[in-house]
Design a protein around this motif. Sequence first.
Motif, PDB file in Angstrom:
ATOM      1  N   MET A   1       3.957  -4.853  14.491  1.00 39.28           N
ATOM      2  CA  MET A   1       4.957  -4.662  13.153  1.00 39.28           C
ATOM      3  C   MET A   1       4.527  -3.345  12.445  1.00 39.28           C
ATOM      4  SD  MET A   1       5.317  -7.400   9.969  1.00 39.28           S
ATOM      5  CE  MET A   1       5.953  -6.929   8.497  1.00 39.28           C
ATOM      6  N   ALA A   3       3.723  -0.710   9.452  1.00 38.99           N
ATOM      7  CA  ALA A   3       2.951  -0.593   8.242  1.00 38.99           C
ATOM      8  C   ALA A   3       3.792  -0.346   7.205  1.00 38.99           C
ATOM      9  CB  ALA A   3       1.768   0.193   8.042  1.00 38.99           C
ATOM     10  N   SER A   4       3.620  -1.084   5.903  1.00 45.64           N
ATOM     11  CA  SER A   4       4.563  -0.959   4.783  1.00 45.64           C
ATOM     12  C   SER A   4       4.069   0.505   3.961  1.00 45.64           C
ATOM     13  CB  SER A   4       4.194  -1.713   3.814  1.00 45.64           C
ATOM     14  OG  SER A   4       2.956  -1.931   3.295  1.00 45.64           O
ATOM     15  N   LYS A   5       5.101   0.721   3.174  1.00 45.89           N
ATOM     16  CA  LYS A   5       4.617   2.190   2.185  1.00 45.89           C
ATOM     17  C   LYS A   5       3.433   2.028   1.519  1.00 45.89           C
ATOM     18  CE  LYS A   5       7.045   5.513  -0.618  1.00 45.89           C
ATOM     19  NZ  LYS A   5       8.029   5.627  -1.438  1.00 45.89           N
ATOM     20  N   ASN A   6       3.158   0.947   1.059  1.00 46.00           N
ATOM     21  CA  ASN A   6       1.787   0.589   0.158  1.00 46.00           C
ATOM     22  C   ASN A   6       0.750   1.043   1.094  1.00 46.00           C
ATOM     23  OD1 ASN A   6       3.345   0.486  -2.114  1.00 46.00           O
ATOM     24  ND2 ASN A   6       3.272  -1.377  -2.383  1.00 46.00           N
ATOM     25  N   ALA A   7       0.905   0.327   2.265  1.00 48.52           N
ATOM     26  CA  ALA A   7      -0.276   0.209   3.028  1.00 48.52           C
ATOM     27  C   ALA A   7      -0.468   1.444   3.819  1.00 48.52           C
ATOM     28  CB  ALA A   7       0.034  -0.676   4.296  1.00 48.52           C
ATOM     29  N   GLU A  42       3.348   5.191  -6.609  1.00 44.50           N
ATOM     30  CA  GLU A  42       4.584   4.119  -6.889  1.00 44.50           C
ATOM     31  C   GLU A  42       4.587   3.301  -8.162  1.00 44.50           C
ATOM     32  OE1 GLU A  42       6.490   3.139  -4.293  1.00 44.50           O
ATOM     33  OE2 GLU A  42       5.700   5.089  -3.404  1.00 44.50           O
ATOM     34  N   ASN A  44       2.559   1.434  -9.561  1.00 44.08           N
ATOM     35  CA  ASN A  44       2.076  -0.089  -9.160  1.00 44.08           C
ATOM     36  C   ASN A  44       0.919  -0.375 -10.032  1.00 44.08           C
ATOM     37  OD1 ASN A  44       0.973  -2.493  -8.131  1.00 44.08           O
ATOM     38  ND2 ASN A  44       1.856  -2.224  -6.151  1.00 44.08           N
ATOM     39  N   THR A  52      -7.663  -7.200   0.583  1.00 49.44           N
ATOM     40  CA  THR A  52      -6.618  -6.293   1.162  1.00 49.44           C
ATOM     41  C   THR A  52      -7.299  -4.853   1.563  1.00 49.44           C
ATOM     42  OG1 THR A  52      -4.894  -6.940  -0.559  1.00 49.44           O
ATOM     43  CG2 THR A  52      -4.602  -4.808   0.490  1.00 49.44           C
ATOM     44  N   ASP A  56      -7.410  -3.508   5.542  1.00 47.15           N
ATOM     45  CA  ASP A  56      -7.007  -2.390   5.917  1.00 47.15           C
ATOM     46  C   ASP A  56      -8.073  -1.690   6.731  1.00 47.15           C
ATOM     47  OD1 ASP A  56      -4.733  -2.488   4.266  1.00 47.15           O
ATOM     48  OD2 ASP A  56      -5.576  -1.397   2.557  1.00 47.15           O
TER      49      ASP A  56
END
Length: 351
Positions: A1, A3-7, A42, A44, A52, A56
Motif C-alpha cells: 500500500m 505511503a500517504s503524503k503526511n507519512a 500542510e 497540520n 506513529t 515510521d
Amino acid sequence: MPASKNALIRYKTIDQCLQRRNRLWTLEDLIEACSDALYEYEGNMNGISKRTIQLDIQNMRSEKLGYNAPIVVTDHKYYSYSDPKFSITNSPITDFDMKAMTEAITVLKQLSGFSEFGELEDIVNRLNDHVSSLKHKTQPVIFFEKNDRLRGLNYINMSYDAIVSKRTLNIMYKSFKSPKANKLCFSPYVLREYRNRWFLFGKAKGVNMILNLALDRIESMELGDTNNYIENTEFDPVAYFDKIVGVTLYDKTEKNIVFWASAEHTPYIVTKPFHKTQRMIKQYEDGSADFVIRVIWNRELIREFLGFGSGLVVKSPRQLVKRMAEQSEGMYKNYCCGNKEDENPEKEQDV
C-alpha cells in the motif's frame, strides 16, 4: 500500500535529521521535527504520537517501502544511521515509484504541448529517458552533463524548502578567499544552476546586500525559523540573470561587448550564442565575423571568451579589452616560461 503524503513528509524529515550527525536525536526530537514539518507544509497542528514515529522508523527499516534504512539506537535513547552516507533518497526505486513516475510523465507530456509550459519539454525528455532505462534495465539514450564529484547537491532540497516556506538557513560557509568557515543566518530567495554548479541567492543577517553562495562551499546547513527571515523587497532574479552570463554581478551598467571570431569558431558562436542579445554585425570574406552582445560583463563571460583562445578577440569596451589582454599575457608567460623539462619531446610519449 503506498505511503500517504503526511507519512512521506515524516520519512523525509526523519531521514534529514538522521543525516545530520552533529547532534544526537531522541524519539522526542524526531517527533518535534516531524510535527514542525507537517505544520510547515500542510498546516497540520494536530501533533504526532510517539507510536506513529515508532511505526515510521519500523517501516523505514523494513523492505516494505524499499528503504531498508540502517537505523540504530545507542544508549537505549539516541537514533542514528549506522552508515553515515545512507539516505532514503539513495534507495532503489520500487515498482510503485516507477508506476507513479510513469503516470507523472504522461501528465507532463500533455502539459508540455501548451506554450505556457514549453520549458517542461527538456525536463520531460530527461525523466522519460531515465525512467525507461530503469524500467527496461537498459542504457539511457540521452546523456546530460554531470559531475559525480560535485559537492553540495545534498543541500538543494533543504534550500528549496526554505525558499518556499520563507525560513532562514543556518549555514557554515567557507569561500575560496576565506581561511575559515563563517556562520551565516541566511534568508534564501532563489537557486541558480550554472555549468553544473549550484548557487543560492539571498541575504545574510547583518549584510546589506544580495549574496550568492556556491553550494559546494557550504560545510553545513540547518533549517532555521521564520521569525528572522528577511523578506525579499529588492532582488528581481529574472532581471538579474537577464543581464549577465553566469551568476556574478559586478555593477549594474550594461555595455555593448563587441568581439571578433575566427572563421573556425564563427559557426559555433552563431549556433550557440553567449547571450540572447547576441547578433552578428559584420562578416568578412574569410568567414570570420564581428558580433555584439549587451550584458554586464563579469568573470564568467571572460572565461567563456578565453575558452576560444586566439579564435576570439574582444574589441570593446576598453576596460574589458585590457582585462582580456592581461589574461592572455599571463597565459603566454605560463606557456613560454614554464618548466623547461617539459620541453623534452620524448616525455610526451609517456603521457
